[in-house]
Design a protein around this motif. Sequence first.
Motif, PDB file in Angstrom:
ATOM      1  N   SER A 240       0.822  -1.205   0.000  1.00 36.08           N
ATOM      2  CA  SER A 240       0.000   0.000   0.000  1.00 36.08           C
ATOM      3  C   SER A 240       0.862   1.263   0.000  1.00 36.08           C
ATOM      4  O   SER A 240       0.475   2.302  -0.507  1.00 36.08           O
ATOM      5  CB  SER A 240      -0.968   0.006   1.186  1.00 36.08           C
ATOM      6  OG  SER A 240      -0.247   0.249   2.376  1.00 36.08           O
ATOM      7  N   ILE A 241       2.031   1.172   0.553  1.00 34.41           N
ATOM      8  CA  ILE A 241       2.901   2.351   0.577  1.00 34.41           C
ATOM      9  C   ILE A 241       3.398   2.701  -0.822  1.00 34.41           C
ATOM     10  O   ILE A 241       3.344   3.838  -1.256  1.00 34.41           O
ATOM     11  CB  ILE A 241       4.118   2.102   1.498  1.00 34.41           C
ATOM     12  CG1 ILE A 241       3.666   2.271   2.956  1.00 34.41           C
ATOM     13  CG2 ILE A 241       5.226   3.116   1.185  1.00 34.41           C
ATOM     14  CD1 ILE A 241       4.741   1.946   3.957  1.00 34.41           C
ATOM     15  N   THR A 242       3.842   1.734  -1.550  1.00 32.69           N
ATOM     16  CA  THR A 242       4.450   2.014  -2.845  1.00 32.69           C
ATOM     17  C   THR A 242       3.523   2.765  -3.801  1.00 32.69           C
ATOM     18  O   THR A 242       3.903   3.803  -4.323  1.00 32.69           O
ATOM     19  CB  THR A 242       4.963   0.715  -3.492  1.00 32.69           C
ATOM     20  OG1 THR A 242       5.730   0.028  -2.529  1.00 32.69           O
ATOM     21  CG2 THR A 242       5.795   1.023  -4.726  1.00 32.69           C
ATOM     22  N   PRO A 243       2.321   2.233  -4.030  1.00 34.97           N
ATOM     23  CA  PRO A 243       1.490   2.969  -4.987  1.00 34.97           C
ATOM     24  C   PRO A 243       1.200   4.404  -4.544  1.00 34.97           C
ATOM     25  O   PRO A 243       1.178   5.307  -5.368  1.00 34.97           O
ATOM     26  CB  PRO A 243       0.203   2.133  -5.058  1.00 34.97           C
ATOM     27  CG  PRO A 243       0.298   1.133  -3.959  1.00 34.97           C
ATOM     28  CD  PRO A 243       1.716   0.988  -3.609  1.00 34.97           C
ATOM     29  N   ILE A 244       0.973   4.635  -3.256  1.00 32.48           N
ATOM     30  CA  ILE A 244       0.725   6.013  -2.849  1.00 32.48           C
ATOM     31  C   ILE A 244       1.913   6.877  -3.224  1.00 32.48           C
ATOM     32  O   ILE A 244       1.768   7.997  -3.696  1.00 32.48           O
ATOM     33  CB  ILE A 244       0.403   6.081  -1.337  1.00 32.48           C
ATOM     34  CG1 ILE A 244      -0.991   5.481  -1.118  1.00 32.48           C
ATOM     35  CG2 ILE A 244       0.441   7.523  -0.857  1.00 32.48           C
ATOM     36  CD1 ILE A 244      -1.553   5.664   0.249  1.00 32.48           C
ATOM     37  N   ASN A 245       3.108   6.334  -3.069  1.00 31.64           N
ATOM     38  CA  ASN A 245       4.268   7.100  -3.516  1.00 31.64           C
ATOM     39  C   ASN A 245       4.224   7.355  -5.012  1.00 31.64           C
ATOM     40  O   ASN A 245       4.611   8.421  -5.476  1.00 31.64           O
ATOM     41  CB  ASN A 245       5.552   6.357  -3.147  1.00 31.64           C
ATOM     42  CG  ASN A 245       5.845   6.535  -1.666  1.00 31.64           C
ATOM     43  OD1 ASN A 245       5.151   7.307  -0.990  1.00 31.64           O
ATOM     44  ND2 ASN A 245       6.841   5.831  -1.165  1.00 31.64           N
TER      45      ASN A 245
ATOM     46  N   VAL B 263      -5.437   2.950  -1.149  1.00 32.48           N
ATOM     47  CA  VAL B 263      -5.551   2.484  -2.527  1.00 32.48           C
ATOM     48  C   VAL B 263      -6.641   1.422  -2.573  1.00 32.48           C
ATOM     49  O   VAL B 263      -6.586   0.433  -1.830  1.00 32.48           O
ATOM     50  CB  VAL B 263      -4.214   1.915  -3.035  1.00 32.48           C
ATOM     51  CG1 VAL B 263      -4.359   1.480  -4.486  1.00 32.48           C
ATOM     52  CG2 VAL B 263      -3.118   2.952  -2.884  1.00 32.48           C
ATOM     53  N   PHE B 264      -7.606   1.625  -3.435  1.00 34.07           N
ATOM     54  CA  PHE B 264      -8.748   0.719  -3.525  1.00 34.07           C
ATOM     55  C   PHE B 264      -8.604  -0.155  -4.767  1.00 34.07           C
ATOM     56  O   PHE B 264      -8.061   0.291  -5.783  1.00 34.07           O
ATOM     57  CB  PHE B 264     -10.043   1.518  -3.572  1.00 34.07           C
ATOM     58  CG  PHE B 264     -10.215   2.404  -2.365  1.00 34.07           C
ATOM     59  CD1 PHE B 264     -10.773   1.895  -1.187  1.00 34.07           C
ATOM     60  CD2 PHE B 264      -9.783   3.723  -2.380  1.00 34.07           C
ATOM     61  CE1 PHE B 264     -10.913   2.699  -0.061  1.00 34.07           C
ATOM     62  CE2 PHE B 264      -9.911   4.529  -1.256  1.00 34.07           C
ATOM     63  CZ  PHE B 264     -10.475   4.022  -0.100  1.00 34.07           C
ATOM     64  N   ASP B 265      -9.100  -1.369  -4.683  1.00 30.15           N
ATOM     65  CA  ASP B 265      -8.906  -2.231  -5.849  1.00 30.15           C
ATOM     66  C   ASP B 265     -10.144  -3.038  -6.249  1.00 30.15           C
ATOM     67  O   ASP B 265     -10.137  -3.651  -7.306  1.00 30.15           O
ATOM     68  CB  ASP B 265      -7.708  -3.166  -5.661  1.00 30.15           C
ATOM     69  CG  ASP B 265      -7.888  -4.123  -4.501  1.00 30.15           C
ATOM     70  OD1 ASP B 265      -8.937  -4.046  -3.804  1.00 30.15           O
ATOM     71  OD2 ASP B 265      -6.978  -4.938  -4.278  1.00 30.15           O
ATOM     72  N   ARG B 266     -11.187  -3.020  -5.427  1.00 30.35           N
ATOM     73  CA  ARG B 266     -12.298  -3.894  -5.715  1.00 30.35           C
ATOM     74  C   ARG B 266     -13.531  -3.281  -5.079  1.00 30.35           C
ATOM     75  O   ARG B 266     -13.429  -2.574  -4.067  1.00 30.35           O
ATOM     76  CB  ARG B 266     -12.043  -5.274  -5.108  1.00 30.35           C
ATOM     77  CG  ARG B 266     -12.757  -6.417  -5.759  1.00 30.35           C
ATOM     78  CD  ARG B 266     -12.078  -7.739  -5.377  1.00 30.35           C
ATOM     79  NE  ARG B 266     -11.994  -7.901  -3.936  1.00 30.35           N
ATOM     80  CZ  ARG B 266     -12.969  -8.423  -3.161  1.00 30.35           C
ATOM     81  NH1 ARG B 266     -14.098  -8.847  -3.700  1.00 30.35           N
ATOM     82  NH2 ARG B 266     -12.790  -8.527  -1.872  1.00 30.35           N
TER      83      ARG B 266
ATOM     84  N   ASP C 236     -11.518  10.497  -8.278  1.00 29.18           N
ATOM     85  CA  ASP C 236     -10.058  10.485  -8.442  1.00 29.18           C
ATOM     86  C   ASP C 236      -9.377   9.865  -7.223  1.00 29.18           C
ATOM     87  O   ASP C 236      -8.263  10.236  -6.868  1.00 29.18           O
ATOM     88  CB  ASP C 236      -9.527  11.875  -8.761  1.00 29.18           C
ATOM     89  CG  ASP C 236      -9.608  12.834  -7.597  1.00 29.18           C
ATOM     90  OD1 ASP C 236     -10.303  12.519  -6.620  1.00 29.18           O
ATOM     91  OD2 ASP C 236      -8.976  13.892  -7.668  1.00 29.18           O
ATOM     92  N   MET C 237     -10.061   8.883  -6.644  1.00 34.23           N
ATOM     93  CA  MET C 237      -9.423   8.156  -5.538  1.00 34.23           C
ATOM     94  C   MET C 237      -8.302   7.282  -6.084  1.00 34.23           C
ATOM     95  O   MET C 237      -8.260   6.950  -7.256  1.00 34.23           O
ATOM     96  CB  MET C 237     -10.483   7.329  -4.801  1.00 34.23           C
ATOM     97  CG  MET C 237     -11.470   8.212  -4.021  1.00 34.23           C
ATOM     98  SD  MET C 237     -12.461   7.293  -2.821  1.00 34.23           S
ATOM     99  CE  MET C 237     -13.631   6.480  -3.909  1.00 34.23           C
ATOM    100  N   PHE C 238      -7.402   6.936  -5.181  1.00 35.70           N
ATOM    101  CA  PHE C 238      -6.333   6.004  -5.546  1.00 35.70           C
ATOM    102  C   PHE C 238      -6.932   4.642  -5.843  1.00 35.70           C
ATOM    103  O   PHE C 238      -7.693   4.106  -5.033  1.00 35.70           O
ATOM    104  CB  PHE C 238      -5.350   5.832  -4.375  1.00 35.70           C
ATOM    105  CG  PHE C 238      -4.594   7.066  -3.986  1.00 35.70           C
ATOM    106  CD1 PHE C 238      -4.198   8.008  -4.924  1.00 35.70           C
ATOM    107  CD2 PHE C 238      -4.241   7.280  -2.650  1.00 35.70           C
ATOM    108  CE1 PHE C 238      -3.468   9.134  -4.551  1.00 35.70           C
ATOM    109  CE2 PHE C 238      -3.513   8.392  -2.273  1.00 35.70           C
ATOM    110  CZ  PHE C 238      -3.128   9.326  -3.221  1.00 35.70           C
ATOM    111  N   THR C 239      -6.588   4.070  -6.979  1.00 38.01           N
ATOM    112  CA  THR C 239      -6.967   2.680  -7.259  1.00 38.01           C
ATOM    113  C   THR C 239      -5.746   1.968  -7.797  1.00 38.01           C
ATOM    114  O   THR C 239      -4.816   2.608  -8.318  1.00 38.01           O
ATOM    115  CB  THR C 239      -8.087   2.579  -8.318  1.00 38.01           C
ATOM    116  OG1 THR C 239      -7.600   3.109  -9.549  1.00 38.01           O
ATOM    117  CG2 THR C 239      -9.334   3.340  -7.890  1.00 38.01           C
ATOM    118  N   ASP C 240      -5.771   0.679  -7.687  1.00 33.04           N
ATOM    119  CA  ASP C 240      -4.602  -0.061  -8.186  1.00 33.04           C
ATOM    120  C   ASP C 240      -4.529   0.041  -9.709  1.00 33.04           C
ATOM    121  O   ASP C 240      -3.438   0.059 -10.285  1.00 33.04           O
ATOM    122  CB  ASP C 240      -4.608  -1.514  -7.703  1.00 33.04           C
ATOM    123  CG  ASP C 240      -5.760  -2.312  -8.274  1.00 33.04           C
ATOM    124  OD1 ASP C 240      -6.804  -1.693  -8.611  1.00 33.04           O
ATOM    125  OD2 ASP C 240      -5.634  -3.544  -8.380  1.00 33.04           O
ATOM    126  N   ALA C 241      -5.674   0.139 -10.367  1.00 32.75           N
ATOM    127  CA  ALA C 241      -5.649   0.271 -11.827  1.00 32.75           C
ATOM    128  C   ALA C 241      -4.961   1.578 -12.240  1.00 32.75           C
ATOM    129  O   ALA C 241      -4.167   1.610 -13.183  1.00 32.75           O
ATOM    130  CB  ALA C 241      -7.082   0.239 -12.378  1.00 32.75           C
TER     131      ALA C 241
END
Lengths: 429, 429, 429, 429
Positions: free
Chosen positions: C6-11, C30-33, D84-89
């Motif tokens: 979770s840290i990496t993508p926010i960076n 970070v949301f994914d689903r 514009d939330m953080f998403t993994d995509a």
Amino acid sequence: MATPTSITPINTFERVESRVRSYSRSFPKVFDRALGATIYDTDGKAYTDFLSGCSSLNYGHNDPDLKAALIEYVSNDGIAHGLDMFTDAKEQFLASFERLILRPRGMKHQLQFTGPTGANAVEAAMKLARKVTGRTNIISFTNGFHGVTLGALAATGNGKHRGGAATPLSGVTRAAYDGYHGPEIDTADLLERMLSDPSSGVDAPAAIIVETVQGEGGLNAASAGWLKKVQALARSHGALFIIDDIQAGCGRTGGFFSFDGMGLDPDIVTMAKSLSGMGLPLALTLIKPEHDIWKPAEHNGTFRGNNHAFVTAAAALEKFWSDDRFMSEVGEKARYLGERLAAIAEDHGLSTKGRGMMVGIDAGSGEHAAAICKACFAKGLIIETSGSFDEVVKVLCPLTISLEQLTAGLDIMESAFDAVLGSRRAAAE
Amino acid sequence: MATPTSITPINTFERVESRVRSYSRSFPKVFDRALGATIYDTDGKAYTDFLSGCSSLNYGHNDPDLKAALIEYVSNDGIAHGLDMFTDAKEQFLASFERLILRPRGMKHQLQFTGPTGANAVEAAMKLARKVTGRTNIISFTNGFHGVTLGALAATGNGKHRGGAATPLSGVTRAAYDGYHGPEIDTADLLERMLSDPSSGVDAPAAIIVETVQGEGGLNAASAGWLKKVQALARSHGALFIIDDIQAGCGRTGGFFSFDGMGLDPDIVTMAKSLSGMGLPLALTLIKPEHDIWKPAEHNGTFRGNNHAFVTAAAALEKFWSDDRFMSEVGEKARYLGERLAAIAEDHGLSTKGRGMMVGIDAGSGEHAAAICKACFAKGLIIETSGSFDEVVKVLCPLTISLEQLTAGLDIMESAFDAVLGSRRAAAE
Amino acid sequence: MATPTSITPINTFERVESRVRSYSRSFPKVFDRALGATIYDTDGKAYTDFLSGCSSLNYGHNDPDLKAALIEYVSNDGIAHGLDMFTDAKEQFLASFERLILRPRGMKHQLQFTGPTGANAVEAAMKLARKVTGRTNIISFTNGFHGVTLGALAATGNGKHRGGAATPLSGVTRAAYDGYHGPEIDTADLLERMLSDPSSGVDAPAAIIVETVQGEGGLNAASAGWLKKVQALARSHGALFIIDDIQAGCGRTGGFFSFDGMGLDPDIVTMAKSLSGMGLPLALTLIKPEHDIWKPAEHNGTFRGNNHAFVTAAAALEKFWSDDRFMSEVGEKARYLGERLAAIAEDHGLSTKGRGMMVGIDAGSGEHAAAICKACFAKGLIIETSGSFDEVVKVLCPLTISLEQLTAGLDIMESAFDAVLGSRRAAAE
Amino acid sequence: MATPTSITPINTFERVESRVRSYSRSFPKVFDRALGATIYDTDGKAYTDFLSGCSSLNYGHNDPDLKAALIEYVSNDGIAHGLDMFTDAKEQFLASFERLILRPRGMKHQLQFTGPTGANAVEAAMKLARKVTGRTNIISFTNGFHGVTLGALAATGNGKHRGGAATPLSGVTRAAYDGYHGPEIDTADLLERMLSDPSSGVDAPAAIIVETVQGEGGLNAASAGWLKKVQALARSHGALFIIDDIQAGCGRTGGFFSFDGMGLDPDIVTMAKSLSGMGLPLALTLIKPEHDIWKPAEHNGTFRGNNHAFVTAAAALEKFWSDDRFMSEVGEKARYLGERLAAIAEDHGLSTKGRGMMVGIDAGSGEHAAAICKACFAKGLIIETSGSFDEVVKVLCPLTISLEQLTAGLDIMESAFDAVLGSRRAAAE
């Protein structure tokens, strides 16, 4: 030694008048009297006036006949202010203008007296062109000057004036004036290309507005051929052709209109400056009858009937434009003036600008031009600059100036150029 | 029977002048002479002038002292036109204005002479407010009139004038004037709500511009309390407070400024109309020193130094504003005028409008008002209408009118109201 | 404990994405689903979604039927992008929309697919209204939100968004929304006064554009009576009546359109957000046939044919709008939601806002509202604010949310209000 | 014979869809499936697609890898809409874009996802340039196309689109594109002259926005030298340099950016069309970090986080831009395409336009071009026109098209040119 009388008023000005004042910075004297081409300061010193109210005093200061007409009118309690009511003063001006100016040229234009500023005449012209065509885009030219009220200012090129709006200026597309891109490029062709391309991004224009000689823009003079192409462009694209003759008109370039003899037929002509003949505020928008679709009072203004100005304006028309004598004298003076300027310019490797008695010398830089004008003023000559960088020393003497005074003024100019730039001729001798 | 002399010039006007002309349609005579509150047509018929150049002739036509000063100045070859150079005529006006107007009120405003139209003074005010604040939005009011050049026109309410632009007008947000939504609603509160809400969609204003009495808008008079709230709103929202005193100023409502004695402190004041005292074109923008950030010539105009007008304007200040006598006389006349109008209005179930000697009667409809004015003119009284539907019969007689002539004029008005609307009083008798 | 994943993508976001990003600041995970009313972050934590893409996910995330329809379409190589060519996916959407939405309401509007953003639908509506009427002025309301492209932004009230233009916004006159000046003042009357006065300075409008509930503006809900007055005003003044139903439509306030059952008959309706049913970009401008005067492609846009969105939109129409069941369920949920919010509000001396399932609580200040939302997020509830000062805590949960999840979410809200504001009820117990 | 199935949907379109629709007029069939460079109508007829969604389908329809990635994402309940939330995509797209596009080019631009239309990306760019510079004037070029929302539309040249605004467009100065005035005139020099002259009337610009190849404007391709001069002009005059790479980017002219290898360093780049790789709506504004001064949400939009598009966009980057193979294949195809077009053009005395795989033939007139496209469609080739007069037949086939299909399509084109214009070659044989 500065006398108390001269010190006190300047302090008054500095204390009370807004810092927007400008010409008083170049000519920091208090003036109280003027006659013909001469203006006097409160110390009695005489100056030759090569500025003439920026071409508002083509017939000189206080022309005796105009002055007499005005005094008589005022003495008889003639109406000074009558909004736009019918007055005999206005009638006489209308009649003289029709008889001496319009009829001989086959012009059928209607006269609209706007608020008595050139800018107001231009605003009326721009509004009317938009009304007539149902379009909003107006094409004006690089270095054009048409006034500083918001509508007219959009058409004006000068960046300092534009910045004064402090809001974006819109409704105008800028095109390059005759010669702007050098002698190889016909700028009318550039404009035609844009207007003929439905995808150029230049919207179909309501009007093209142009000065035949750009007074403030640096005495750029358009050729008759270019002006005719531009007029033809306006016609073929459904736009009105507007000549702003505020500075170049009233004899400044030879004829009453600056476009006399060029085969042009403008839809609208704007006039002001020397129209009243004596420097009184008066502005006029000439409109072809088929475009005179104003509703009553749709464009109005309290001072649109300056009757004092009608009186002097009619007197000026009768005195100077009843026959060809004045025009012929101006032509001769213009030739002499042109030769003298050409000689001065050549001596310094410079070039002349302008046409008729609306001419000057490109001094190469604003600094040089300012120094030359300052040197002239020290020797009793009032003269100013124009151009993108204030680089052109501009001669706008009264058209009625005597040859002697003109010569004397030019001698001062010549010595000022020599003093500031050095003289090749002098060096060679 | 119309005489040939009157027919010919009218034909000239109809043949040559643009159809934009307006007042000549209400008063289809040719006028040639005027004195005090009387104006004469070319047949020698005298008319009482209750129009006064829309408040441009507060001191009457051809005041003998002003006239004498002007004739002397012209006779001595005083400078007529000097761009914005220092002249003694301007100095004397500045000095008189400072001594008689500014100092007694503790005002430190700088004087900017703009092109000599009210619209130009307004354009300068709007431009400057935008420069000072870096904002572009200006708030003006319903039924406000500020001129018809593009910038000022955006602030003007009148639909006919706005339509004359033939292009969208921008940069102005409209707010409701005092009383616009009826006596229950304080329109200053409505404006405050909008300005205090960052999401209202009304952008932070550069200025709020207001007339204390709306001359063209129908003689709507704002209360001192409302004006103070509006000024406070401007202050608290970082906007300049501009009073357009072009029609209401110069004694029309009692004091020199229409806001005298109201505890107001405008950042900018625009003036024109009666400023020159004799109806000559002159306009002025008064600017607090801290806002006088113009660059030299940033706002300019050829006729910004109308020296004839400076001469008469200074004479008018000295004659009428050296002490309280004139103001006191105007106050008395205003009381009498107000009583007479109230009586006429009451008799017809109508209401009066305005303040001071800027008053009228809401005739209920434009048709009625037009018929009344027409009936007045037939009896030798020149009077006009204003308002959204031209429904207000408006008295703008010279402030210097004699009680006799004022009475006679009001008698004509009264009979015209009776003739057009019928008289309850007469019917009851 | 935050995991490395979770840290990496926010960076990555902080390093690469523009600082214009906003919601990620309130919900820094970070949301994914996502499924229904639940959204998961990459750590597997579940959140209840009371934001729903600002009402873009009225049917919840990844509705199984919509998802199945999309997967089938993609699997069969259905056309994803076809500009505005005819496709079967578009045809099915058109047919469903006609059968289920237009016909039952007697609407004959034509469907224009604009670029797939609400702003683009609004721009099309504003342009068309100007074309149809030949006027340029559009009236929009305080606190209205219509998008941030230059044309739509002029109609938007929010000062931060307006400031983003960095140029003056024009073409729009601002009027007060229903209730803006308190319960005593009918703001439709204020507008009528201005529109009926030819001298008000408010130009005859091309259109009046209004949201029935202002989502971004603070959940202000207009009454049917006020909306009908505004529509009547538009009609009587020759203006088009535009309802921007982008946020309030698609069931959010009960009916498919937010104005269902109000007796309104808008000339143009703009839609987007939940139109595709699954959050895919799709926008629509509904136009009465007599106003559909577009030339082919006059308003265009590459993505105006988002066929994936057509597929899910048609599926959503068929699933939710074939009969009254969904509407009825939403009505029941709305009642429950309203009661719970009223109770929370009452306990804290606050008031509720909004209508249907577009409701919230005015927390009294932006600080309180932000603190409440933050407290909610900490407990697994995603919820946001709106209003001039971001002072309204806004519930925009999926309309399909189960009663259990809705209750749980409201419980979190309630405890957050208590935690931030203290609880009278709790204190009293 | 038209089958009932094809008739019915077309009737649906004609009955329900706005007349603004355009491409469906050129290609009046209903399409339902597409793969690679082939698109099928509902009758099963296959067409070769030389339009490719106006360059939105550079990788062809339904690329199997992109399609698989999308199906997997949807099947797993990946987030479709997340504002514009953080998403993994989004993270994966950002990371791929940074690694494959930015870093290899030494670009440090920040990514702003705007509403998913090219116009929205342009609006954001224009707004930001105005914010950064505090200026409002933006320079765009003849024949440029940047979208039809009000801000972008001002920069667009096309008259039909501009007319759609039905209100004056402002804030943009038009300059001549490379070659616009013929080969003799360097239009960058014309622009420099205007920008360097403080009195030209062209206000100091906030930005210069340019397409390296004008897709809609007629496939005009600017030279690297000219673009570098324009960029240098922007720099020296304090303006931002914006490249609108919406149509020319994503491999269309060879590199990922159309300006790759030209030595350019734009401050802002706008992207859309083929960015998502599969035709899904996605738009992007690339901003140099020092200009990324947006406040959070200052420019927003509901669909600025189209996660389905992020998924396919990331897959496209990884598939096509991980190494040089794709670029090299495109280069080869472009050479072949160029040779074929040159031969066709030469045979008919016409000239080719464009660069890379963004090329076409100027058919001499819109009528000829339309007839040629119609003839192509009849033979199963979808192809369109562009240019001021729609005179250019434009090839925008998928970059992934097989050589066989490209050849077959070009054969159809060739025969269509022959059929419409006659063939010199055929005649000579």
